[in-house]
Design a protein around this motif. Sequence first.
Motif, PDB file in Angstrom:
ATOM      1  N   LYS A 340       0.845  -1.188   0.000  1.00  0.00           N
ATOM      2  CA  LYS A 340       0.000   0.000   0.000  1.00  0.00           C
ATOM      3  C   LYS A 340       0.884   1.243   0.000  1.00  0.00           C
ATOM      4  CE  LYS A 340      -3.785   2.239   2.497  1.00  0.00           C
ATOM      5  NZ  LYS A 340      -4.735   2.152   3.626  1.00  0.00           N
ATOM      6  N   ALA A 341       0.684   2.082  -0.993  1.00  0.00           N
ATOM      7  CA  ALA A 341       1.535   3.269  -1.126  1.00  0.00           C
ATOM      8  C   ALA A 341       0.727   4.511  -1.446  1.00  0.00           C
ATOM      9  CB  ALA A 341       2.586   3.022  -2.220  1.00  0.00           C
ATOM     10  N   GLY A 342      -0.587   4.412  -1.345  1.00  0.00           N
ATOM     11  CA  GLY A 342      -1.421   5.555  -1.682  1.00  0.00           C
ATOM     12  C   GLY A 342      -1.756   5.589  -3.164  1.00  0.00           C
ATOM     13  N   ASP A 343      -2.363   6.666  -3.595  1.00  0.00           N
ATOM     14  CA  ASP A 343      -2.805   6.814  -4.987  1.00  0.00           C
ATOM     15  C   ASP A 343      -1.951   7.872  -5.679  1.00  0.00           C
ATOM     16  OD1 ASP A 343      -4.091   6.941  -7.384  1.00  0.00           O
ATOM     17  OD2 ASP A 343      -5.959   7.808  -6.599  1.00  0.00           O
ATOM     18  N   ARG A 344      -1.080   7.415  -6.562  1.00  0.00           N
ATOM     19  CA  ARG A 344      -0.218   8.394  -7.234  1.00  0.00           C
ATOM     20  C   ARG A 344      -0.977   9.209  -8.281  1.00  0.00           C
ATOM     21  NH1 ARG A 344       4.033   6.046 -11.548  1.00  0.00           N
ATOM     22  NH2 ARG A 344       2.805   4.460 -12.617  1.00  0.00           N
ATOM     23  N   TYR A 345      -2.241   8.861  -8.506  1.00  0.00           N
ATOM     24  CA  TYR A 345      -3.065   9.636  -9.444  1.00  0.00           C
ATOM     25  C   TYR A 345      -3.983  10.617  -8.705  1.00  0.00           C
ATOM     26  CZ  TYR A 345      -1.329   6.572 -13.051  1.00  0.00           C
ATOM     27  OH  TYR A 345      -0.487   5.908 -13.922  1.00  0.00           O
ATOM     28  N   ALA A 346      -3.820  10.711  -7.406  1.00  0.00           N
ATOM     29  CA  ALA A 346      -4.592  11.703  -6.649  1.00  0.00           C
ATOM     30  C   ALA A 346      -4.191  13.094  -7.143  1.00  0.00           C
ATOM     31  CB  ALA A 346      -4.315  11.559  -5.154  1.00  0.00           C
ATOM     32  N   GLY A 347      -5.169  13.877  -7.550  1.00  0.00           N
ATOM     33  CA  GLY A 347      -4.876  15.209  -8.063  1.00  0.00           C
ATOM     34  C   GLY A 347      -4.280  15.227  -9.459  1.00  0.00           C
ATOM     35  N   TRP A 348      -4.397  14.099 -10.175  1.00  0.00           N
ATOM     36  CA  TRP A 348      -3.855  14.030 -11.545  1.00  0.00           C
ATOM     37  C   TRP A 348      -4.550  15.077 -12.411  1.00  0.00           C
ATOM     38  CZ3 TRP A 348      -5.280  10.626 -16.135  1.00  0.00           C
ATOM     39  CH2 TRP A 348      -4.194  10.466 -17.026  1.00  0.00           C
ATOM     40  N   PRO A 349      -3.828  16.042 -12.969  1.00  0.00           N
ATOM     41  CA  PRO A 349      -4.472  17.155 -13.681  1.00  0.00           C
ATOM     42  C   PRO A 349      -5.236  16.745 -14.925  1.00  0.00           C
ATOM     43  CG  PRO A 349      -2.088  17.174 -14.012  1.00  0.00           C
ATOM     44  CD  PRO A 349      -2.354  16.178 -12.925  1.00  0.00           C
ATOM     45  N   TRP A 350      -4.871  15.622 -15.529  1.00  0.00           N
ATOM     46  CA  TRP A 350      -5.526  15.220 -16.777  1.00  0.00           C
ATOM     47  C   TRP A 350      -6.944  14.715 -16.558  1.00  0.00           C
ATOM     48  CZ3 TRP A 350      -3.524  17.098 -20.927  1.00  0.00           C
ATOM     49  CH2 TRP A 350      -2.154  17.336 -20.992  1.00  0.00           C
ATOM     50  N   LEU A 351      -7.275  14.328 -15.320  1.00  0.00           N
ATOM     51  CA  LEU A 351      -8.632  13.856 -15.065  1.00  0.00           C
ATOM     52  C   LEU A 351      -9.636  14.981 -15.286  1.00  0.00           C
ATOM     53  CD1 LEU A 351     -10.468  11.548 -14.201  1.00  0.00           C
ATOM     54  CD2 LEU A 351     -10.106  12.226 -11.817  1.00  0.00           C
ATOM     55  N   ALA A 352      -9.282  16.188 -14.891  1.00  0.00           N
ATOM     56  CA  ALA A 352     -10.174  17.330 -15.108  1.00  0.00           C
ATOM     57  C   ALA A 352     -10.339  17.614 -16.594  1.00  0.00           C
ATOM     58  CB  ALA A 352      -9.616  18.561 -14.395  1.00  0.00           C
ATOM     59  N   VAL A 353      -9.285  17.375 -17.366  1.00  0.00           N
ATOM     60  CA  VAL A 353      -9.340  17.623 -18.816  1.00  0.00           C
ATOM     61  C   VAL A 353     -10.309  16.652 -19.487  1.00  0.00           C
ATOM     62  CG1 VAL A 353      -8.015  17.586 -20.970  1.00  0.00           C
ATOM     63  CG2 VAL A 353      -6.995  18.559 -18.878  1.00  0.00           C
ATOM     64  N   VAL A 354     -10.194  15.363 -19.144  1.00  0.00           N
ATOM     65  CA  VAL A 354     -10.998  14.340 -19.841  1.00  0.00           C
ATOM     66  C   VAL A 354     -12.433  14.284 -19.335  1.00  0.00           C
ATOM     67  CG1 VAL A 354      -8.983  12.959 -20.399  1.00  0.00           C
ATOM     68  CG2 VAL A 354     -10.241  12.499 -18.293  1.00  0.00           C
ATOM     69  N   THR A 355     -12.732  14.921 -18.233  1.00  0.00           N
ATOM     70  CA  THR A 355     -14.108  14.933 -17.736  1.00  0.00           C
ATOM     71  C   THR A 355     -14.816  16.263 -18.015  1.00  0.00           C
ATOM     72  OG1 THR A 355     -13.313  15.586 -15.538  1.00  0.00           O
ATOM     73  CG2 THR A 355     -13.689  13.225 -15.918  1.00  0.00           C
ATOM     74  N   ALA A 356     -14.124  17.167 -18.718  1.00  0.00           N
ATOM     75  CA  ALA A 356     -14.746  18.431 -19.082  1.00  0.00           C
ATOM     76  C   ALA A 356     -15.833  18.187 -20.115  1.00  0.00           C
ATOM     77  CB  ALA A 356     -13.696  19.389 -19.635  1.00  0.00           C
ATOM     78  N   THR A 357     -16.935  18.854 -19.995  1.00  0.00           N
ATOM     79  CA  THR A 357     -18.063  18.629 -20.923  1.00  0.00           C
ATOM     80  C   THR A 357     -17.948  19.462 -22.186  1.00  0.00           C
ATOM     81  OG1 THR A 357     -19.335  20.314 -19.749  1.00  0.00           O
ATOM     82  CG2 THR A 357     -19.643  18.024 -19.075  1.00  0.00           C
ATOM     83  N   ASP A 358     -16.931  20.316 -22.300  1.00  0.00           N
ATOM     84  CA  ASP A 358     -16.791  21.151 -23.496  1.00  0.00           C
ATOM     85  C   ASP A 358     -15.700  20.631 -24.426  1.00  0.00           C
ATOM     86  OD1 ASP A 358     -14.679  21.665 -21.828  1.00  0.00           O
ATOM     87  OD2 ASP A 358     -14.702  23.848 -22.109  1.00  0.00           O
TER      88      ASP A 358
END
Length: 362
Positions: A340-358
Amino acid sequence: MGTIVERKRKDGSVGYHAQVVVRQEGVTHRETKTFDRKAAANSWIAKRERELSAPGAVSGKKAEDPTLGAAIDRYVAESRRALGRTKAQVLKTIKTFDIADKPCSTITSADVVAFATELSAGRQPQTVANYLAHLGSVFSIAQAAWGYQLDPSSMQDARKVTSKLGLVAKSKMRSRRPTLDELDRLMTHFGGVRHRRPGSLPMQVIVAFALFSTRRQEEITRIAWADLDEEGSRVLVRDMKNPGQKVGNDVWCELPPEALRIVQAQPRAGDRIFPYTTDAISAAFTRACAFLGIDDLTFHDLRHEGVSRLFEMGRTVPLAASVSGHKSWSSLQRYTHIRKAGDRYAGWPWLAVVTATDQPHS
């Protein structure tokens, strides 16, 4: 079924009267022979039953003897199960080799070994093993299903020999994981392509969904809106790859929150959530890696990365399997060394990009 009867001779010795009875296409054949030893009688019965089981051996009708290439064509045509792209391509490639031009009745284990030796030039032992495994499917049914004189034992013997010679080997477990830097470069590249050509594949979305959902490439392209259970945060993965079955192997898999957010941001313009082809996705990913100088990274490695992430976040094997869809927990044992080492994708900036509705949509 052969029988043996002990008979005492006039001189006091014992003789073993062996008999075989074989019925084929309405014709019954009986054959007897006497031996001094019971072991010899048993050997003769086994030999004659094997010989007489060949098509036409009893009835006298000439058995059909097509080439191996023709047997492959019939296997492909009559298979009710979807062969899959890899198997179909392998069988197609085998038909370009000399062994495919040989009549089935003439093919021996030596021919299969020679074919494997020819294959090994420029191919890894794991690849050669896959070729023999797919060809073995044809050997396993040709005689029983169609009466072709293609001896399945020839393939069995050849696989033992090729293993001893080192021509074949088991596939190695890949451990390649993309670095965050590599993913950043890929996402930047795909974003640039999408900006220049709005009608191109939304590879940023597809890459991110593959990573967070742990779905395979072909599974992603099959998911329909009707297969989505938003309230339950799960999706029905149809025809999931499985060693024993693929077609009809439909499995409900959990969608992690990130994967669900990505799905919900997609336009509902058709039946499928990701209405693209596996060939197009594979080509785009391969071209991008080559352009960016990212070595030895495949699209399937995103699934491995996604499963690894689940274990790093503290998921147990059963909980990880609820996302990945693995039926056998033993398949996930290679991940259990991950601490167990945590989530290295926590706060991953690209998630906001791919979930944008525009986002631009094709």
